[in-house]
Design an enzyme around this catalytic site. Structure first.
Site, mmCIF file in Angstrom:
data_model
loop_
_atom_site.group_PDB
_atom_site.id
_atom_site.type_symbol
_atom_site.label_atom_id
_atom_site.label_comp_id
_atom_site.label_asym_id
_atom_site.label_seq_id
_atom_site.Cartn_x
_atom_site.Cartn_y
_atom_site.Cartn_z
ATOM 1 C CG ASP A 270 -2.081 1.225 1.333
ATOM 2 O OD1 ASP A 270 -2.331 1.291 0.159
ATOM 3 O OD2 ASP A 270 -2.450 1.418 2.168
ATOM 4 C CG ASP B 285 -13.609 -2.041 -3.227
ATOM 5 O OD1 ASP B 285 -14.604 -2.796 -3.809
ATOM 6 O OD2 ASP B 285 -13.318 -2.183 -1.927
ATOM 7 C CG ASN B 286 -7.407 -1.000 -6.150
ATOM 8 O OD1 ASN B 286 -6.679 -1.807 -5.581
ATOM 9 N ND2 ASN B 286 -7.871 -0.210 -5.203
ATOM 10 C CD GLU C 35 0.220 -12.275 16.571
ATOM 11 O OE1 GLU C 35 0.194 -11.051 16.919
ATOM 12 O OE2 GLU C 35 -0.007 -13.101 17.526
#
Length: 257
Positions: A37, A84-85, A225
């Site tokens: 990201d 969504d992109n 995690e």
């Protein structure tokens, strides 16, 4: 950043990285999920267009996989494009799809890793989908780390696809809805996920400072995690990766909660 600071980092970081690597505990993750990201924000920060940010992000994929190899990771899932992109303007989406396909082609040519597309490939342009499938076929017999290429991927879509696949499978067998409802369980749904047969991710890393899953591996990450890194993806370094691995290894995990 001032030049003298860059110089100091170039001198000190290799020694620091080597120290981190030597001191890693033995309980390392088998499967790492990475949310790559921050490409667009990085591009804006350095005064370039979005495509430049995506190209810089793509260039950082191979180093990441090398770092994973270095510590013995078995499976890596890279989230390169969400469902969504696909709603982004064509002026951004089309270059991005080309950059992703080129990056995957480059990884396939090296034959260092087994590439496995995971996502709703039917939503992609036919050419892009075929290139991803060709990369998988070209590396099918490679004896190396498994790399899931999540394009276009959405966790809710994956679960819906898994349930749909399960229903169709039992419809072909003639199973009634009542019979299926009586026996369906977590394992049955899991066996129809994009990542079926793989260990669930032990560690999920997200760059860019965002602290949310955003739909990534919703089913598989129930016991994972999480490590959130402030660096934008193009700036993610080996030292950041080793810190994430160390943080995972030092946590006390209670898998029942």
């Amino acid at each position: 950043m001032a030049d003298w600071k860059r110089g100091v980092r170039r001198v000190l970081y290799p020694a620091y990285e080597a120290r981190l690597l030597r001191r890693l505990p033995e309980n390392l993750p088998r499967h790492i999920g990475v949310m790559l990201d921050g490409n667009r924000r990085w591009a804006r920060a350095v005064g370039h267009d979005t495509a430049h940010g995506h190209r810089a992000g793509a260039a950082n994929i191979e180093p990441l996989l090398g770092w994973c190899d270095e510590v013995g990771i078995e499976v890596v899932t890279l989230w390169l494009l969400s469902t969504d992109n696909l709603n982004r303007p064509a002026s951004e989406l089309e270059p991005l799809l080309q950059i992703i396909a080129d990056a995957v082609d480059s990884l396939a040519v090296q034959r260092r890793w087994r590439l496995h597309p995971v996502g709703a490939l039917d939503l992609l342009p036919a050419e892009t989908a075929e290139r991803l499938k060709a990369a998988q076929e070209a590396t099918r017999d490679v004896d190396g780390m498994l790399v899931n290429i999540a394009v276009p991927y959405g966790g809710r879509r994956e679960i819906a696809d898994a349930v749909r696949s399960l229903l169709l499978e039992h419809a072909e067998k003639g199973t009634s809805m009542e019979e299926l409802a009586a026996v369906v369980d977590v394992d049955m749904i899991g066996s129809h996920l994009y990542t079926r047969g793989q260990p669930d991710p032990d560690l999920v890393i997200r760059t860019s400072g965002e602290q949310r899953l955003g739909g990534f591996l919703l089913w598989q990450s129930a016991r994972s995690e999480f490590y959130f890194c402030e660096a934008y993806w193009p700036d993610f370094r080996r030292v950041d990766f080793l810190r994430a691995i160390r943080a995972y290894a030092l946590r006390e995990r209670r898998h029942g909660t």
